[in-house]
Each structure stands twice: as structure tokens, then as C-alpha cells.
Design an enzyme around this catalytic site. Structure first.
Site, PDB file in Angstrom:
ATOM      1  N   HIS A 192       0.831  -1.074  -0.058  1.00 30.90           N
ATOM      2  CA  HIS A 192       0.029  -0.039   0.280  1.00 30.90           C
ATOM      3  C   HIS A 192       0.823   1.110   0.055  1.00 30.90           C
ATOM      4  CE1 HIS A 192      -3.207  -2.805   1.324  1.00 30.90           C
ATOM      5  NE2 HIS A 192      -3.800  -2.089   0.491  1.00 30.90           N
ATOM      6  N   ARG A 195       3.198   3.569  -5.534  1.00 32.06           N
ATOM      7  CA  ARG A 195       3.062   2.928  -6.665  1.00 32.06           C
ATOM      8  C   ARG A 195       1.575   2.009  -6.923  1.00 32.06           C
ATOM      9  NH1 ARG A 195       7.059   2.259 -10.372  1.00 32.06           N
ATOM     10  NH2 ARG A 195       8.532   2.547  -8.688  1.00 32.06           N
TER      11      ARG A 195
HETATM   12 ZN   LIG Z   1      -5.933   0.335  -2.454  1.00 34.01          ZN
END
Ligand SMILES: [Zn+2]
Ligand SMILES: *[C@@H]1O[C@H](CO)[C@@H](O)[C@H](O)[C@H]1NC(C)=O
Ligand SMILES: *[C@@H]1O[C@H](CO)[C@@H](O)[C@H](O)[C@H]1NC(C)=O
Ligand SMILES: *[C@@H]1O[C@H](CO)[C@@H](O)[C@H](O)[C@H]1NC(C)=O
Length: 458
Positions: A192, A195
Site C-alpha cells: 500500500h 505505486r
Molecule cells: Zn488500494
């Protein structure tokens, strides 16, 4: 008495903590207030420069800890008057407590990152080649080729290309500053991270192009779709909602266990918009802002996978008689679209998709390790002892991804080739890999059985 260098160290520590938490008041004694103004200014300048470079709070914490230790030692060595030693000790104790109480907090960085940049953002203007600009519109875009600056340029390009900058009179410099601030507010998690934000937004852009959504939706809807995608995982701590709730984290407490992460992503997004320098909606009238805000909140909250069944069921009821003039229908479609984009890695070519599985497992393992350490429940699919890439993916592709994308396909048949077919191929590939894994395990089992039997015969 304090030596000059001790004093400077002390100032630096105080400044650093002041900067982490602006309400902190410096504790330096009045007898030093007149001390070498120029030197102080130099330190200030240097410190300010360091601040703008320091991104990782952990580095900062280590440094502060080290400096505290040094200061403590000096206090002993310098043999100050008892009263002053006591005063310093107290200050040190308070600082330590302050740090300890903030140790597990995810909010430490808030004040730093939310501070708007006064300067014009300086990310080098990457000239996107015609080829890149073209590839950006497709789900097959290779998201691993680019560094942060280039991804920022791509995002900027999308807002221009969709006509959002022009139609909504968005200040192009504010757009840059906003995107930089977005980048700074994603953490460096294995999965998370910024990118992932880029991937989700790029997939949204691809779907807008592929499904000609600009012919079906208003520009306000397009702006909401893109902006929600950009903001949807802001400041994600790398541990999921279940962890937040079980560990009773600050986030879970703040949001009463109701989608704590998604509520947080959204709150951070609007904290960023509340900075005039980063507010791409500053030219909007209050009514328009309200609409964008409500739409964005709805979409970000829809990315909580705990609501997957509910949202998909609601969409299934509408899809056969879909009505673009019905606001409820359109909102539901937008929710399904951001959900599709959020979990769309397996839509991408195998070489692009596969590294994301490793990233996700790495983040899962970090969580399960922590859950084990803290005595919390661990899900088998997150356990490094139990999960493999094929087992992690097959069920998800078969029971979550394909059913959702096939439902969307009813409305947009054009996604079959570009998005659903790659999903089916990925499912087949992981099933083959699983068969190989299973066969190898079988051999392994037989071998160890043979060994045991051999041992018994003797
Ligand atoms: Zn997400
Ligand atoms: C703070 O966290 C670090 C690791 O993140 C740990 O080593 C340290 O012992 C913790 N300190 C306190 C006071 O909990
Ligand atoms: C979050 O983690 C828990 C384990 O603590 C797991 O049971 C749950 O399925 C996970 N949720 C998602 C959406 O991955
Ligand atoms: C197990 O042992 C039998 C004979 O003792 C042999 O034929 C077989 O190949 C062995 N299997 C493996 C997996 O080593």
C-alpha cells in the site's frame, strides 16, 4: 555550566520536537537566550534544510534518541548545579515520555507531511514520450518502469488529458503541489504505497478511455473517479482493518471500528485539500465542492473489502436495467469501478502483476508476525507458514475478480478482451502452478514416509 556545543545540541533537539509537534514549547533557560545569535541562525538554517530532507520518522526518532543519550551523558559530565541538572533531567524525562507515548502512533508524521509546500514543486518535468502517453491509456501499461517523479508527471498528464484542468479551471501549479503532497502522504509499505496509488489511478484512466466513460458521465463524475483513486489509500499503515480493530489501535478507536482505514484515507485527503496551496478545488463554488467531497468520500469508503458483497449485489440488481440518468445507479457504478481498479493487478500482464503478489504477501506476513507477537488472531492466508502465491491468488481471482469484472462486462463488453481475458489466463496459470506445487509436496511426503518406514524396519 552548559558548554556551547551542549547548548546547540539542546536547541536542535528542541527544534526537532517543535517541528514534530508545533505546540511543544522550548525549555532552554533564559540565561542562554542572548547566546550567539549568528551561530543560532546558522543552526536554524541547517536544521531547516535537514527537515525538508528528512522523510523517515524512524531515522528522526533514532537521531533524537541518540542525541538524548548524548545530552544525558553530558549533563553528568559537565557537573552542573543541582537545580539545573534536575531541570534538564525533567526535560529529558518529558521528552522520552513524549516519544514513548507516540511510539506506536501512525499520526506522528501528520504535522510534517500535511504542512503545505510554499515553494513551487520542483519535481523535474519529465517529458512523456508520445509512446508513453499512448501506453498510459491501457491496462497493459508497465507500472514498474517509472520512478516517483515520472509517475507524478503521468498523473498530472491524466488530469490535463481528461480536460479536468481546463473544465474546472484548476491551477496547474496547485495540481503539481497537490500531487507531490499526495506522494508524501503515502507510506513506503510493501504494497500500500504510492505505486499502488498510481496503479489504481492508471487503471481508472484506462477504464475511462476504454469504456468511453466521458460520453456517459459528467466531468464532475470523472473528476470524482480520478481524485478518489489518487487518494484512496492515503497514509495506509500496512496493517488491515481487522488488525486495527483487534489491536484496538488509535484509528479503530477514532472511527469506532467502522472502516477505520478508509475513513482515515479520506480524512487525510481532505486535510490536504484544506491547505490552500494544495487545494485543486479552490476555484469551485461551495455547492460544487460539496458534491465533489461527497462523491469522493463515497468512493473511498467503498474500497473497504468488507463491503464487497453488499456493493456488488446492489450493482447486480441495477446492471440489467442500467439507467445513466438515475443518480443511485451512477453512484453504484462508480463504486464498482473504483473497486475494480483497486484490485486490478491481475488484469495486468503476468510480468507486471506477479511482483505485486510478492508485495502483498510481504505486507501480510508483516501483519501476521505482529499478530502472533501480540497474541491476536492470524488468518491462514496471511501466515508465512501456510500460504503460497498460487493458493493466495486462485480463490481471489475465481471468486472475487472474475465475477465482478464479468458483471461490469455486461455494461461494457469492450473490457472482455483487455481485462477479463487476462484474468482468466492468470487463473489458469496459477492453477497449473498449484498442481506443480501439489505434486512436489506429494513426492516430498512419500519420501519422508519412506524414511520413516525405513527407520522402523531397522
Ligand atoms: Zn488500494
Ligand atoms: C518503540 O518502537 C521500537 C521499534 O519500532 C522499539 O524498538 C522500542 O523498544 C519501542 N519503544 C517503546 C518505549 O515502546
Ligand atoms: C485482515 O486481516 C485479518 C487477520 O487479522 C484477516 O482475517 C482478514 O481477512 C484480513 N482482511 C482482508 C480484507 O484482507
Ligand atoms: C519409496 O520406497 C520404495 C521402495 O522401498 C521405492 O520404490 C519408491 O520409489 C520410494 N519413493 C520415493 C518417493 O522415494
Amino acid at each position: 555550566m552548559l558548554s556551547a556545543s551542549t547548548f546547540i545540541v539542546f536547541i536542535v533537539i528542541n527544534l526537532r520536537l517543535c517541528w514534530i509537534r508545533p505546540v511543544y514549547t522550548c525549555v532552554c533557560g533564559p540565561s542562554y537566550s542572548a547566546y550567539k545569535e549568528e551561530l543560532f541562525q546558522n543552526v536554524l538554517t541547517q536544521v531547516a534544510e535537514q527537515f525538508s530532507r528528512a522523510f523517515k520518522i524512524n531515522e528522526l526518532k533514532t537521531e533524537v534518541t541518540n542525541r538524548l543519550a548524548m545530552l544525558e551523558k553530558r549533563v553528568e559530565l559537565e557537573g552542573m548545579k543541582v537545580v539545573e541538572i534536575e531541570k534538564c533531567r525533567n526535560d529529558i524525562k518529558n521528552l522520552r515520555e513524549e516519544m514513548a507515548s507516540r511510539n506506536n502512533s501512525n499520526f506522528l508524521e501528520d504535522n510534517k507531511k500535511l504542512t503545505p509546500r510554499r515553494d513551487v514543486p520542483s519535481y523535474p518535468k519529465y517529458m512523456l514520450s508520445a509512446q508513453t502517453v499512448d501506453a498510459l491509456k491501457k491496462p497493459a501499461f508497465d507500472v514498474w518502469l517509472w520512478e516517483a517523479n515520472e509517475m507524478l508527471s503521468c498523473l498530472e498528464h491524466m488530469y490535463h488529458d481528461l480536460g479536468l484542468v481546463k473544465d474546472f479551471n484548476i491551477n496547474p501549479i496547485t495540481l503539481k503541489r497537490w500531487l507531490l503532497c499526495i506522494h508524501d502522504n503515502y507510506k513506503n509499505n510493501p504494497f500500500h504505497n504510492f505505486r499502488h496509488c498510481f496503479c489504481v489511478t492508471q487503471m481508472m484512466y484506462s477504464m475511462i478511455c476504454l469504456c468511453s466513460l466521458q460520453e456517459k458521465f459528467t466531468q464532475v463524475d470523472i473528476l470524482i473517479l480520478m481524485t478518489a483513486a489518487v487518494c484512496h489509500d492515503l497514509d495506509h499503515p500496512g496493517f488491515n482493518n481487522t488488525y486495527q480493530i483487534n489491536a484496538r489501535t488509535e484509528l479503530a478507536v477514532r472511527y469506532n471500528d467502522i472502516s477505520p482505514l478508509e475513513n482515515h484515507h479520506c480524512a487525510v485527503a481532505f486535510q490536504i485539500f484544506s491547505q490552500p496551496d494544495c487545494n485543486i478545488f479552490s476555484n469551485f463554488d461551495p455547492e460544487a465542492f460539496k458534491q465533489i467531497r461527497q462523491g469522493t468520500i463515497t468512493l473511498i469508503l467503498a474500497t473497504d473489502m468488507a463491503r464487497h458483497g453488499e456493493i456488488l449485489d446492489s450493482f447486480k440488481q441495477k446492471v440489467d436495467n442500467f439507467d445513466y440518468t438515475d443518480e443511485e445507479h451512477v453512484t453504484c457504478l462508480k463504486m464498482v469501478l473504483i473497486k475494480c481498479c483497486d484490485i486490478s493487478n491481475e488484469v495486468r500482464p503476468m510480468e507486471v502483476a506477479e511482483p505485486w503478489v510478492d508485495c502483498l504477501l510481504e505486507e501480510y506476513f508483516m501483519q501476521s508476525d505482529r499478530e502472533k507477537a501480540e497474541g491476536l488472531p492470524v488468518a491462514p492466508f496471511m501466515d508465512r507458514e501456510k500460504v503460497t502465491k498460487p493458493t493466495a491468488q486462485i480463490g481471489f481471482i475465481k471468486f472475487v475478480l472474475i465475477p465482478m469484472f464479468e458483471t461490469v462486462m455486461k455494461l461494457f463488453p469492450q473490457i472482455e478482451e483487455a481485462m477479463v481475458q487476462p484474468l482468466r489466463e492468470s487463473r489458469d496459470r496459477y492453477e497449473e502452478l498449484k498442481q506443480i506445487d501439489d505434486a512436489m509436496n506429494e513426492v516430498q511426503k512419500k519420501k519422508s514416509e519412506n524414511l520413516t518406514m525405513g527407520g522402523k524396519k531397522k
